[in-house]
Design an enzyme around this catalytic site. Structure first.
Site, PDB file in Angstrom:
ATOM      1  N   TYR A 168      19.435  -2.871 -71.944  1.00 42.45           N
ATOM      2  CA  TYR A 168      18.433  -2.481 -71.356  1.00 42.45           C
ATOM      3  C   TYR A 168      16.912  -1.020 -72.166  1.00 42.45           C
ATOM      4  CZ  TYR A 168      17.350   1.875 -68.305  1.00 42.45           C
ATOM      5  OH  TYR A 168      16.850   3.037 -67.841  1.00 42.45           O
TER       6      TYR A 168
ATOM      7  N   GLY B 121      17.332   3.210 -54.734  1.00 42.11           N
ATOM      8  CA  GLY B 121      17.440   3.777 -55.430  1.00 42.11           C
ATOM      9  C   GLY B 121      17.507   5.619 -55.521  1.00 42.11           C
ATOM     10  N   GLN B 122      18.849   5.768 -56.861  1.00 41.13           N
ATOM     11  CA  GLN B 122      18.291   7.119 -57.043  1.00 41.13           C
ATOM     12  C   GLN B 122      17.228   7.492 -57.061  1.00 41.13           C
ATOM     13  OE1 GLN B 122      20.267   8.414 -60.891  1.00 41.13           O
ATOM     14  NE2 GLN B 122      20.574  10.649 -60.306  1.00 41.13           N
TER      15      GLN B 122
ATOM     16  N   ASP C  12      12.284  -2.732 -51.318  1.00 40.76           N
ATOM     17  CA  ASP C  12      13.505  -2.604 -51.683  1.00 40.76           C
ATOM     18  C   ASP C  12      15.032  -4.812 -51.735  1.00 40.76           C
ATOM     19  OD1 ASP C  12      16.161  -0.628 -53.744  1.00 40.76           O
ATOM     20  OD2 ASP C  12      16.983  -2.814 -53.432  1.00 40.76           O
TER      21      ASP C  12
ATOM     22  N   ARG D 245      17.664  -4.550 -51.699  1.00 41.51           N
ATOM     23  CA  ARG D 245      18.831  -4.754 -50.327  1.00 41.51           C
ATOM     24  C   ARG D 245      17.934  -4.291 -48.988  1.00 41.51           C
ATOM     25  NH1 ARG D 245      21.499  -0.010 -51.917  1.00 41.51           N
ATOM     26  NH2 ARG D 245      19.977   0.953 -54.085  1.00 41.51           N
TER      27      ARG D 245
ATOM     28  N   ASP E 141      11.543  -8.870 -53.470  1.00 47.75           N
ATOM     29  CA  ASP E 141      12.493  -9.078 -54.492  1.00 47.75           C
ATOM     30  C   ASP E 141      11.545  -8.809 -55.397  1.00 47.75           C
ATOM     31  OD1 ASP E 141      13.838 -10.121 -57.270  1.00 47.75           O
ATOM     32  OD2 ASP E 141      15.052 -11.102 -56.193  1.00 47.75           O
TER      33      ASP E 141
HETATM   34  P1  NAD Z   1      18.670   3.229 -59.464  1.00 38.60           P
HETATM   35  O1  NAD Z   1      19.506   1.549 -59.955  1.00 38.60           O
HETATM   36  O2  NAD Z   1      19.236   4.005 -58.883  1.00 38.60           O
HETATM   37  O3  NAD Z   1      17.948   1.717 -58.024  1.00 38.60           O
HETATM   38  C1  NAD Z   1      17.105   0.744 -58.505  1.00 38.60           C
HETATM   39  C2  NAD Z   1      16.884   0.158 -57.222  1.00 38.60           C
HETATM   40  O4  NAD Z   1      16.034  -0.856 -57.203  1.00 38.60           O
HETATM   41  C3  NAD Z   1      18.149  -0.463 -56.243  1.00 38.60           C
HETATM   42  O5  NAD Z   1      17.534   0.274 -54.867  1.00 38.60           O
HETATM   43  C4  NAD Z   1      18.335  -1.491 -56.002  1.00 38.60           C
HETATM   44  O6  NAD Z   1      18.385  -2.234 -55.187  1.00 38.60           O
HETATM   45  C5  NAD Z   1      16.977  -2.057 -56.981  1.00 38.60           C
HETATM   46  N1  NAD Z   1      16.921  -3.622 -57.182  1.00 38.60           N
HETATM   47  C6  NAD Z   1      17.170  -3.975 -58.249  1.00 38.60           C
HETATM   48  N2  NAD Z   1      17.198  -5.197 -58.115  1.00 38.60           N
HETATM   49  C7  NAD Z   1      16.301  -5.223 -57.629  1.00 38.60           C
HETATM   50  C8  NAD Z   1      15.034  -6.757 -57.343  1.00 38.60           C
HETATM   51  N3  NAD Z   1      15.333  -7.332 -57.821  1.00 38.60           N
HETATM   52  N4  NAD Z   1      13.825  -5.945 -56.756  1.00 38.60           N
HETATM   53  C9  NAD Z   1      13.456  -5.050 -56.299  1.00 38.60           C
HETATM   54  N5  NAD Z   1      14.876  -4.375 -55.742  1.00 38.60           N
HETATM   55  C10 NAD Z   1      15.201  -4.647 -57.322  1.00 38.60           C
HETATM   56  O7  NAD Z   1      18.007   3.345 -61.146  1.00 38.60           O
HETATM   57  P2  NAD Z   1      16.980   4.622 -60.494  1.00 38.60           P
HETATM   58  O8  NAD Z   1      18.377   5.137 -61.140  1.00 38.60           O
HETATM   59  O9  NAD Z   1      16.573   4.905 -58.843  1.00 38.60           O
HETATM   60  O10 NAD Z   1      16.520   4.380 -61.240  1.00 38.60           O
HETATM   61  C11 NAD Z   1      14.785   3.665 -61.120  1.00 38.60           C
HETATM   62  C12 NAD Z   1      14.119   3.668 -62.541  1.00 38.60           C
HETATM   63  O11 NAD Z   1      13.755   4.321 -63.509  1.00 38.60           O
HETATM   64  C13 NAD Z   1      14.076   2.390 -64.115  1.00 38.60           C
HETATM   65  O12 NAD Z   1      13.555   1.551 -64.260  1.00 38.60           O
HETATM   66  C14 NAD Z   1      15.253   3.309 -64.451  1.00 38.60           C
HETATM   67  O13 NAD Z   1      15.308   2.505 -65.633  1.00 38.60           O
HETATM   68  C15 NAD Z   1      14.326   4.480 -64.081  1.00 38.60           C
HETATM   69  N6  NAD Z   1      15.406   5.262 -64.757  1.00 38.60           N
HETATM   70  C16 NAD Z   1      16.713   5.620 -64.027  1.00 38.60           C
HETATM   71  C17 NAD Z   1      16.529   7.356 -65.171  1.00 38.60           C
HETATM   72  C18 NAD Z   1      18.111   7.953 -64.454  1.00 38.60           C
HETATM   73  O14 NAD Z   1      19.251   8.408 -64.866  1.00 38.60           O
HETATM   74  N7  NAD Z   1      18.177   7.521 -63.202  1.00 38.60           N
HETATM   75  C19 NAD Z   1      16.834   7.655 -65.832  1.00 38.60           C
HETATM   76  C20 NAD Z   1      15.794   6.953 -67.394  1.00 38.60           C
HETATM   77  C21 NAD Z   1      15.298   6.218 -66.592  1.00 38.60           C
HETATM   78  N1  SER Z   2      19.998   6.869 -67.195  1.00 39.08           N
HETATM   79  C1  SER Z   2      19.801   5.698 -67.574  1.00 39.08           C
HETATM   80  C2  SER Z   2      21.582   4.606 -67.732  1.00 39.08           C
HETATM   81  O1  SER Z   2      21.796   6.057 -68.524  1.00 39.08           O
HETATM   82  C3  SER Z   2      18.834   5.859 -68.711  1.00 39.08           C
HETATM   83  O2  SER Z   2      17.659   5.453 -68.403  1.00 39.08           O
HETATM   84  O3  SER Z   2      21.455   4.085 -67.663  1.00 39.08           O
END
Ligand code: NAD
Ligand code: SER
Length: 301
Positions: free
Chosen positions: A134, A12-13, A35, A37, A46
Site C-alpha cells: 500500500y 468510502g470513509q 464507486d 459498489r 470501477d
Molecule cells: P475506503 O476504503 O473507506 O473507501 C474506498 C472506496 O473505494 C470504497 O467505497 C470502495 O468500494 C471503493 N473502491 C474499491 N475498489 C474500487 C474500484 N476498483 N473502483 C471504484 N471504487 C472502488 O477508503 P478511504 O478511507 O475513503 O480512503 C480514500 C483514499 O484516501 C484512499 O486513496 C486512501 O489510501 C487514502 N487515505 C485514507 C486514509 C484514512 O485513514 N481513511 C489515510 C490516508 C490515505
Molecule cells: N489510514 C490508512 C491506513 O491505515 C493510512 O493510509 O491504511
C-alpha cells in the site's frame, strides 16, 4: 460556470463526507459520485474500467477528479497484487482520462509512504522506503503527480477519524472502531499495543485541507504537491483510551496486537507539516480531546 467534479470511491470513509462538502461549496449537481459498489445517488464506476472512466469524464465534461478509490494498508497486505492493480493502474486510468479532458486531479497519499528509516517525526523531505505494498503504491502516486503532466495534487493524510462511515480496512482503523465499541460494549480489544503512537486527524480537518489545497493556484505549489505532510493530532492508543474515559469512565480496553502492529511500527509517530503551513496556510483545528468530543457528539446525536 463552476467546476464539474467526479469522485471515485465515493462511498468510502472520506467520500461519504467529501461529496457533501464539495456540493456545499460548488452547488448541488456539481458532483458525480461514483464507486464500484451500488448505493442511491452514486453511479457505478470501477476505476479499472479505463474506457468507462474516459467516457464518463468526456460525456459529463468533468473538470476535476477527486480519486478516492483504493485498497488501504491492511486489506492491501492481504491481497498485494489487487492492491497494486487498483491503486496504481486505477490511478493511471484516472490520469489518462484527466489528460484527455484537461481535468485537475486530487489523489490522496498517506503516512504509509514512510518506512522504518524515516525519523520518528517525519519531515516533508525524507527517503520514502515503505514496507507495505500500500505504501509503495502511494509513493508511485506522489511520483505521478510530478511527472504525469496533469495538474495533480495530494496530501499525506494521517489516520482519519470520523463517525459517518466505517473505516475502510486500514491499520489506523482501531482509532475509529474504539468509539463504536466504547458506546455499544463498554470495552474494546485493540489490535495495536497501548504505546503505539501514530499521526491521526479528525475528518473535518482532512476535508478542509483537501478543499484548501485544491483552491491554490498551481504556480504557487512546490515539489511537495504530490503529497504534502499535514499533521492533525498524534497520540498513543493508551492516550486515546484516557481521552474517551473523560466521557465514559467505565470504558475498558485490552491490547492484542496482530499483523497490523508491524505496519504501525513501520510508520512515524508524528509528522512535520511546515511546508504545507508555509505554502498554503495549513493549520489543524482538532487536538486529541477536541476530536474525541466531536466523535461523541456525532455518534450520540
Ligand atoms: P475506503 O476504503 O473507506 O473507501 C474506498 C472506496 O473505494 C470504497 O467505497 C470502495 O468500494 C471503493 N473502491 C474499491 N475498489 C474500487 C474500484 N476498483 N473502483 C471504484 N471504487 C472502488 O477508503 P478511504 O478511507 O475513503 O480512503 C480514500 C483514499 O484516501 C484512499 O486513496 C486512501 O489510501 C487514502 N487515505 C485514507 C486514509 C484514512 O485513514 N481513511 C489515510 C490516508 C490515505
Ligand atoms: N489510514 C490508512 C491506513 O491505515 C493510512 O493510509 O491504511
Amino acid at each position: 460556470m463552476g467546476p464539474r467534479i467526479l469522485v471515485t470511491g465515493a462511498l468510502g470513509q472520506i467520500g461519504t463526507e467529501l461529496v457533501g462538502a464539495l456540493e456545499e461549496k460548488h452547488g448541488q449537481g456539481s458532483v458525480i459520485a461514483t464507486d464500484v459498489r451500488d448505493a442511491p445517488g452514486c453511479r457505478i464506476l470501477d476505476v479499472m474500467d479505463a474506457d468507462g472512466m474516459l467516457a464518463l469524464v468526456s460525456e459529463e465534461k468533468v473538470t476535476e477528479i477527486y480519486h478516492l478509490a483504493a485498497l488501504l494498508s491492511a486489506t492491501g497486505e492481504r491481497n498485494p497484487e489487487l492492491c497494486w492493480k487498483i491503486n496504481v493502474e486505477g490511478l493511471e486510468n484516472v490520469i489518462s482520462a484527466a489528460r484527455a479532458n484537461g481535468c485537475r486531479v486530487f489523489a490522496p497519499s498517506s503516512i504509509a509512504v514512510f518506512g522504518p528509516d524515516c525519523p520518528s517525526i517525519a519531515p516533508q523531505v525524507t527517503p520514502l522506503n515503505p514496507t507495505t505494498v500500500y505504501g509503495k503504491t502511494k509513493v508511485v502516486c506522489e511520483q505521478l503527480a510530478m511527472t504525469s503532466g496533469v495538474d495533480m495534487r495530494g496530501l499525506r493524510y494521517p489516520g482519519l477519524i470520523s463517525y459517518k462511515a466505517p473505516a475502510g480496512g486500514g491499520t489506523t482503523d482501531y482509532a475509529v472502531e474504539i468509539f463504536h465499541a466504547a458506546l455499544s460494549e463498554g470495552h474494546y480489544t485493540c489490535f495495536v499495543r497501548e504505546d503505539t503512537r501514530l499521526p491521526m486527524m479528525y475528518m473535518d480537518d482532512a476535508i478542509r485541507a483537501t478543499l484548501e489545497l485544491m483552491e491554490i493556484s498551481s504556480d504557487t505549489l512546490g515539489g511537495a504537491r504530490g503529497g504534502y505532510n499535514i499533521a492533525g493530532c498524534s497520540f498513543t492508543a493508551g492516550e486515546l483510551v484516557d481521552s474517551i474515559q473523560r466521557h465514559l469512565p467505565e470504558f475498558t480496553c485490552t491490547y492484542e496486537p496482530d499483523i497490523r502492529q508491524k505496519y504501525a511500527d513501520s510508520w512515524p509517530n508524528d509528522i512535520e507539516d511546515d511546508v504545507a503551513r508555509a505554502e498554503w496556510g495549513w493549520a489543524p483545528e482538532f487536538d486529541l480531546d477536541g476530536m474525541v468530543d466531536a466523535m461523541f457528539a456525532g455518534l450520540q446525536a
